[in-house]
Design an enzyme around this catalytic site. Structure first.
Site, PDB file in Angstrom:
ATOM      1  CG  HIS A 194      -2.152  -0.980   0.646  1.00  0.00           C
ATOM      2  ND1 HIS A 194      -2.111  -2.322   0.917  1.00  0.00           N
ATOM      3  CD2 HIS A 194      -3.218  -0.784  -0.161  1.00  0.00           C
ATOM      4  CE1 HIS A 194      -3.144  -2.901   0.326  1.00  0.00           C
ATOM      5  NE2 HIS A 194      -3.833  -1.992  -0.327  1.00  0.00           N
ATOM      6  CD  GLU A 433      -9.644  -8.282  -3.344  1.00  0.00           C
ATOM      7  OE1 GLU A 433      -8.659  -7.647  -3.716  1.00  0.00           O
ATOM      8  OE2 GLU A 433     -10.465  -7.830  -2.513  1.00  0.00           O
ATOM      9  CG  ASN A 456      -2.781  -5.177  -6.919  1.00  0.00           C
ATOM     10  OD1 ASN A 456      -2.309  -5.288  -8.037  1.00  0.00           O
ATOM     11  ND2 ASN A 456      -3.251  -4.036  -6.458  1.00  0.00           N
ATOM     12  CG  ASP A 457      -5.359  -8.664  -2.271  1.00  0.00           C
ATOM     13  OD1 ASP A 457      -4.356  -8.912  -1.588  1.00  0.00           O
ATOM     14  OD2 ASP A 457      -6.067  -7.655  -2.112  1.00  0.00           O
ATOM     15  CB  CYS A 504      -9.663  -2.302 -10.097  1.00  0.00           C
ATOM     16  SG  CYS A 504     -10.137  -3.375  -8.743  1.00  0.00           S
TER      17      CYS A 504
HETATM   18  C1  PEP Z   1      -6.252  -5.775  -5.765  1.00  0.00           C
HETATM   19  O1  PEP Z   1      -6.107  -6.573  -4.836  1.00  0.00           O
HETATM   20  O2  PEP Z   1      -5.832  -5.986  -6.925  1.00  0.00           O
HETATM   21  C2  PEP Z   1      -6.935  -4.481  -5.527  1.00  0.00           C
HETATM   22  C3  PEP Z   1      -7.214  -3.667  -6.513  1.00  0.00           C
HETATM   23  O3  PEP Z   1      -7.234  -4.157  -4.246  1.00  0.00           O
HETATM   24  P1  PEP Z   1      -6.138  -3.590  -3.189  1.00  0.00           P
HETATM   25  O4  PEP Z   1      -4.868  -3.331  -3.964  1.00  0.00           O
HETATM   26  O5  PEP Z   1      -6.725  -2.379  -2.577  1.00  0.00           O
HETATM   27  O6  PEP Z   1      -6.001  -4.726  -2.228  1.00  0.00           O
HETATM   28 MG    MG Z   2      -7.223  -6.300  -3.029  1.00  0.00          MG
END
Ligand code: PEP
Ligand code: MG
Length: 590
Positions: A194, A433, A456-457, A504
């Protein structure tokens, strides 16, 4: 002249800057204990009163700055801190105990706060338990003032600074002032941690994962951060400074060539429209979303509201933010994701062995339905603008979506009964995710209006690689064939159920991934606003049949490296006009 040194890390936020090191440390302070003579009691109390006044002045000036730079909504947690600072009960107990115990004020104040924090920590409500963080925040500020120590507060970073730290917590990262901070370099973290997301959101060049950084750098040094290559340069030579000045010029020229793509339509060469939206963490980023030509907000990470304020904003506070955002983006859509707290976005002293596998996101919401309902009410009220959608994070089971839909229905009924206006046709979606959600996406699709793939997750959980751990960052690769197959599965399941599917995660802004995602049939891509022109440029060079062919072939490879090599070769052969964008990206070494 000291020798030049290059410290290698992970490139997470592009750009080149030269600035002065500001070491941000959250060191533990040892509070000493000394007996005092009765004649000094008065003096000790005066010292205490002075430190409280000084702390109040500091908090007021931070509040003023946040007010101007980030917005009044973000400054409100300071009001609560000032109230705690001036709490009569605490102040009187400290004064009384100094008289009774005849000990120095630092020791007494620390002891009184410890008792107070212990009581709060055992409180029934989450809200009160979370105030423990605030208590220590203010308490340590007062103690530092008593001891004549300087603060290392992230909001007080001087102009033209490069922040150097072991780590920056999401709540500290949310308070970074982009007009003073030129660059960031920290010892831990990876591409999708983050801190990386915040740095990109604020358009601050950043390098993460530089091992032993704090032992190699001094406060006040002038260093270069190369966010494209992931390097920090200490004692740069004249030649190096010149090289970077030239590189910066080229970068600005390159940005100029991209600027028309802020406005051109998001269409492939053969006319397929794909929505390109913005991911935002802070309300004020809608300005970036508009500047780079986003066609909506595809992900509003609302937990940053919670983190900057250090506690749950009231329904009214949330409503104001969501409603204003919806109004500013109208008629474009705004997808508001409910809190994704937990994982690395921890706000309290609560710890668990495996936070990413633990009490995170919708799990926290379902265990605290009151907290979730407050947020849902605020989002629903904002939906009266007719351009709001709700999204739930980290769904991993079918039951979760059933339960969360049930709670949402209840909140809608309550609002209806009270005659409060909202959009009862608003779309409700989930982040896909977790591998389990991706695998059973055909079932989940029956319960929602859209999917947004969180790559990402999804990468983290599929590959069992902590997204924020620099030691294994080379294993974190969203081109891994397992991840790609899951993405394909989700898009197919969504389309079979006639719902739209977006993506996303960071993969959405990787130009190399474009032919595959478009070939799979993705409907929407959401990314940090700054990436939009580059992605749109790539999109406009591609055609659907070519992308379908590329994506089918890509699925046959065994490794992420094979996939990427294939994509590079193909782009070189078939789409030379976008090769520069694909190369431009600071990529991991292969
Ligand atoms: C993801 O996990 O790809 C996502 C967009 O959510 P975050 O990065 O906020 O966990
Ligand atoms: Mg995520």
């Amino acid at each position: 002249m000291a020798k030049e040194r290059r410290l290698k890390g992970i490139a997470v936020s592009k750009g080149i800057v030269r600035g002065t090191v500001f070491i941000f440390e959250t060191k533990k302070i040892e509070v000493f204990q000394t007996p005092i003579l009765s004649i000094y009691i008065r003096k000790e109390i005066e010292r205490f009163e002075k430190a409280i006044k000084q702390t109040k002045r500091e908090l007021m000036s931070i509040k003023e700055r946040i007010n101007q730079e980030i917005g009044a909504d973000f400054a409100q947690f300071l009001d609560a801190q000032i109230l705690m600072l001036e709490d009569k009960e605490i102040i009187n107990t400290v004064k009384k105990n100094i008289k009774d115990e005849k000990k120095n004020v630092e020791y007494i104040y620390h002891k009184v706060l410890s008792n107070y924090a212990e009581k709060l920590g055992a409180a029934k409500t989450l809200y009160l338990r979370e105030r423990v963080v605030d208590i220590w925040d203010i308490g340590m500020r007062v103690i530092r003032n008593l001891m004549g120590l300087t603060h290392s507060s992230i909001v007080e970073v001087p102009k033209d600074s490069i922040i150097i730290a072991h780590d920056i917590s999401p709540s500290d990262a949310a308070l970074i002032n982009p007009s003073n901070v030129l660059g960031i370099a920290i010892e831990v973290g990876g591409q999708t941690s983050h801190t990386a997301i915040t740095a990109r959101a604020l358009e601050i060049p950043a390098v993460l994962g530089i091992e032993g950084l704090l032992n190699k750098i001094e406060n006040g040094e002038v260093v270069i951060i190369d966010g494209d290559r992931g390097i920090l340069i200490k004692n740069p030579t004249r030649g190096r400074i010149h090289f970077y000045e030239e590189a910066k010029k080229k970068e600005l020229e390159f940005e100029k060539t991209l600027s028309p793509y802020c406005e051109l339509p998001s269409k492939t060469q053969d006319g397929r429209h794909i929505d390109i939206s913005a991911n935002i963490e802070f309300f004020a980023e809608y300005i970036h979303a508009r500047k780079y030509g986003a066609e909506g907000v595809g992900l509003f990470r609302t937990e940053f509201l919670y983190l900057t304020r250090r506690g749950n904003p009231t329904e009214e506070e949330q409503y104001r933010v969501y409603d204003t955002l919806a109004k500013r983006m109208k008629p474009q859509p705004v997808i508001i994701r409910t809190y994704d707290l937990g994982g690395d976005k921890i706000v309290t002293d609560y710890h668990e062995a495996n936070p990413f596998l633990g009490w995170r996101a919708i799990r926290v919401g379902l265990d605290n339905p009151d907290l979730l309902k407050i947020q849902l009410r605020a989002i629903l009220r904002a939906s009266a603008n007719k351009n709001v959608k709700i999204m739930f994070p980290m769904i991993s089971t079918y039951e979760e979506i059933r339960r969360v839909n049930f709670i949402l229905k209840k909140v809608m009924e309550e609002l209806k009964a009270k005659g409060i206006e909202f959009d009862d046709t608003l779309q409700v979606g989930i982040m896909v995710e977790t591998p389990s959600a991706a695998i059973i996406s055909s079932h989940l699709a029956q319960q929602v209006d859209f999917f947004s793939i969180g790559s990402n997750d999804l990468t983290q959980y599929t590959l069992a690689v902590d997204r924020g751990n620099e030691k294994i960052s080379q294993l974190f690769d969203h081109f891994h064939p397992a991840v790609l197959r899951l993405i394909k599965n989700v898009i197919d399941a969504g389309h079979d159920a006639h719902i739209w599917v977006g993506l996303c995660g960071e993969l959405a802004s990787d130009p190399l991934a474009m032919p595959i995602l478009i070939g799979f049939g993705i409907d929407e891509l959401s990314m940090s606003p700054i990436s939009i022109p580059k992605v749109r440029m790539v999109l406009r060079a591609l055609t659907i049949p070519q992308c379908v062919e590329i994506s089918e072939e890509a699925l046959g490879f065994r490794t992420a490296l094979e996939v990427k090599r294939f994509l590079r070769r193909t782009i070189h052969k078939k789409f030379p006009s976008i090769e520069m964008v694909v190369r431009k990206r600071g990529e991991k070494n292969e």
